[in-house]
Design a protein around this motif. Structure first.
Motif, PDB file in Angstrom:
ATOM      1  N   PHE A 159       0.834  -1.196   0.000  1.00  0.00           N
ATOM      2  CA  PHE A 159       0.000   0.000   0.000  1.00  0.00           C
ATOM      3  C   PHE A 159       0.874   1.254   0.000  1.00  0.00           C
TER       4      PHE A 159
ATOM      5  N   LYS B 128       9.550  -7.908  -2.083  1.00  0.00           N
ATOM      6  CA  LYS B 128      10.189  -6.698  -2.623  1.00  0.00           C
ATOM      7  C   LYS B 128      11.399  -6.321  -1.772  1.00  0.00           C
TER       8      LYS B 128
ATOM      9  N   GLY C  16      -3.216 -10.739  -5.542  1.00  0.00           N
ATOM     10  CA  GLY C  16      -3.237 -10.468  -6.976  1.00  0.00           C
ATOM     11  C   GLY C  16      -2.889 -11.739  -7.728  1.00  0.00           C
TER      12      GLY C  16
ATOM     13  N   LEU D 179      -8.051  -3.982 -13.368  1.00  0.00           N
ATOM     14  CA  LEU D 179      -7.795  -2.542 -13.473  1.00  0.00           C
ATOM     15  C   LEU D 179      -6.287  -2.307 -13.505  1.00  0.00           C
TER      16      LEU D 179
ATOM     17  N   VAL E  48      -3.918  -0.474 -12.590  1.00  0.00           N
ATOM     18  CA  VAL E  48      -3.343   0.537 -11.689  1.00  0.00           C
ATOM     19  C   VAL E  48      -2.390  -0.178 -10.762  1.00  0.00           C
TER      20      VAL E  48
ATOM     21  N   SER F 153       0.843   0.613  -7.567  1.00  0.00           N
ATOM     22  CA  SER F 153       1.531   1.615  -6.745  1.00  0.00           C
ATOM     23  C   SER F 153       2.814   2.065  -7.431  1.00  0.00           C
ATOM     24  N   SER F 154       3.521   1.135  -8.086  1.00  0.00           N
ATOM     25  CA  SER F 154       4.784   1.533  -8.734  1.00  0.00           C
ATOM     26  C   SER F 154       4.526   2.534  -9.861  1.00  0.00           C
TER      27      SER F 154
HETATM   28  P1  ATP Z   1       3.686  -2.207  -6.599  1.00  0.00           P
HETATM   29  O1  ATP Z   1       3.306  -1.595  -7.916  1.00  0.00           O
HETATM   30  O2  ATP Z   1       4.525  -1.322  -5.737  1.00  0.00           O
HETATM   31  O3  ATP Z   1       4.247  -3.607  -6.740  1.00  0.00           O
HETATM   32  P2  ATP Z   1       0.877  -2.884  -6.062  1.00  0.00           P
HETATM   33  O4  ATP Z   1       0.103  -1.850  -6.788  1.00  0.00           O
HETATM   34  O5  ATP Z   1       0.956  -4.277  -6.648  1.00  0.00           O
HETATM   35  O6  ATP Z   1       2.341  -2.356  -5.737  1.00  0.00           O
HETATM   36  P3  ATP Z   1       0.522  -3.823  -3.299  1.00  0.00           P
HETATM   37  O7  ATP Z   1       0.253  -2.934  -2.145  1.00  0.00           O
HETATM   38  O8  ATP Z   1       1.779  -4.554  -3.335  1.00  0.00           O
HETATM   39  O9  ATP Z   1       0.270  -2.900  -4.601  1.00  0.00           O
HETATM   40  O10 ATP Z   1      -0.711  -4.792  -3.526  1.00  0.00           O
HETATM   41  C1  ATP Z   1      -1.382  -5.490  -2.505  1.00  0.00           C
HETATM   42  C2  ATP Z   1      -2.206  -6.560  -3.174  1.00  0.00           C
HETATM   43  O11 ATP Z   1      -3.152  -5.967  -4.079  1.00  0.00           O
HETATM   44  C3  ATP Z   1      -1.362  -7.534  -4.017  1.00  0.00           C
HETATM   45  O12 ATP Z   1      -1.876  -8.843  -3.814  1.00  0.00           O
HETATM   46  C4  ATP Z   1      -1.585  -7.048  -5.424  1.00  0.00           C
HETATM   47  O13 ATP Z   1      -1.425  -8.096  -6.374  1.00  0.00           O
HETATM   48  C5  ATP Z   1      -3.014  -6.518  -5.369  1.00  0.00           C
HETATM   49  N1  ATP Z   1      -3.258  -5.410  -6.326  1.00  0.00           N
HETATM   50  C6  ATP Z   1      -2.614  -4.235  -6.424  1.00  0.00           C
HETATM   51  N2  ATP Z   1      -3.094  -3.464  -7.423  1.00  0.00           N
HETATM   52  C7  ATP Z   1      -4.099  -4.156  -7.992  1.00  0.00           C
HETATM   53  C8  ATP Z   1      -5.009  -3.908  -9.088  1.00  0.00           C
HETATM   54  N3  ATP Z   1      -4.981  -2.797  -9.813  1.00  0.00           N
HETATM   55  N4  ATP Z   1      -5.907  -4.858  -9.394  1.00  0.00           N
HETATM   56  C9  ATP Z   1      -5.939  -5.987  -8.689  1.00  0.00           C
HETATM   57  N5  ATP Z   1      -5.115  -6.290  -7.645  1.00  0.00           N
HETATM   58  C10 ATP Z   1      -4.205  -5.399  -7.288  1.00  0.00           C
END
Ligand code: ATP
Length: 191
Positions: free
Chosen positions: A11, A45, A106, A155, A157, A159-160
């Motif tokens: 997050f 990570k 995910g 979707l 989207v 965090s990176s």
């Molecule tokens: P980063 O891009 O930094 O790797 P992230 O967007 O995958 O981060 P996390 O906080 O690591 O975000 O995600 C927590 C959980 O939510 C993980 O199981 C990830 O696969 C899932 N997740 C994140 N973004 C999405 C999305 N857009 N749709 C579905 N699942 C998501």
């Protein structure tokens, strides 16, 4: 029997993809509550130092304001070190009797499940709920894990992507709740 959802992740920052998944999981599984559980340090990570926990928690609080069925659990932050899902799940299993536990992941994580710490015990304690992600095909569930896929569209989207866009001076207002975008700007995060 109550049904609890556990949603672990970095997050960093929380975004609309997370919130969409939360809503879909609640509706599809009739969850009583959903716990957002930010990791101190994700085992997946190791190369990335996360943004300080207090900032990530602040953004989560803003994103979840008013959603009374969502809760933030900071136990992994408090424990510190690398956050292993089994430690957290054991805590829930011990605290909540007669409860069905669902862990959201995910689709990018499914194939790796057998490598998670104490995989056998983890598989015994809960059922996984798989979130579709763009570019990710249906992966068969590895034995002995139990799981089901959330319906709904993936979707694109992450965090990176949001961190990269802030660094590049690009807009993120369409990717995170308004209050989160504002807090990222005000606290000069991800620059
Ligand atoms: P980063 O891009 O930094 O790797 P992230 O967007 O995958 O981060 P996390 O906080 O690591 O975000 O995600 C927590 C959980 O939510 C993980 O199981 C990830 O696969 C899932 N997740 C994140 N973004 C999405 C999305 N857009 N749709 C579905 N699942 C998501």
């Amino acid at each position: 029997m109550q049904r609890l959802g556990l949603f672990g992740g970095s997050f960093d920052p929380v975004h609309l993809g997370h919130l969409l998944v939360a809503q879909a999981a609640r509706e599809e599984l009739a969850l009583t509550r959903l716990y957002f559980i930010p990791a101190a340090q994700s085992p997946f990570k190791p190369e990335r130092t996360p943004t300080p926990a207090q900032e990530r928690l602040r953004l989560l609080r803003l994103a979840l304001a008013g959603k009374d069925w969502c809760e933030i659990d900071d136990q992994e932050i408090k424990r510190g070190g690398i956050s292993y899902t089994i430690d957290t799940v054991r805590d829930y299993a011990a605290r909540f009797g007669n409860t069905q536990l669902f862990y959201l992941i995910g689709a990018d994580h499914v194939a790796q499940l057998p490598k998670w710490r104490e995989a056998g015990e983890l598989a015994h304690l809960l059922e996984f709920l798989v979130i579709p992600r763009p570019g990710q095909h249906d992966v068969p569930f590895p034995v002995p894990f139990r799981g089901r896929a959330l319906a709904g569209f993936p979707l694109g989207v992450s965090s990176s992507q949001i961190r990269a866009r802030v660094k590049a001076g690009l807009a993120i207002d369409h990717l995170v709740p308004a209050a989160v975008a504002e807090a990222i700007r005000n606290n000069r995060l991800y620059l």
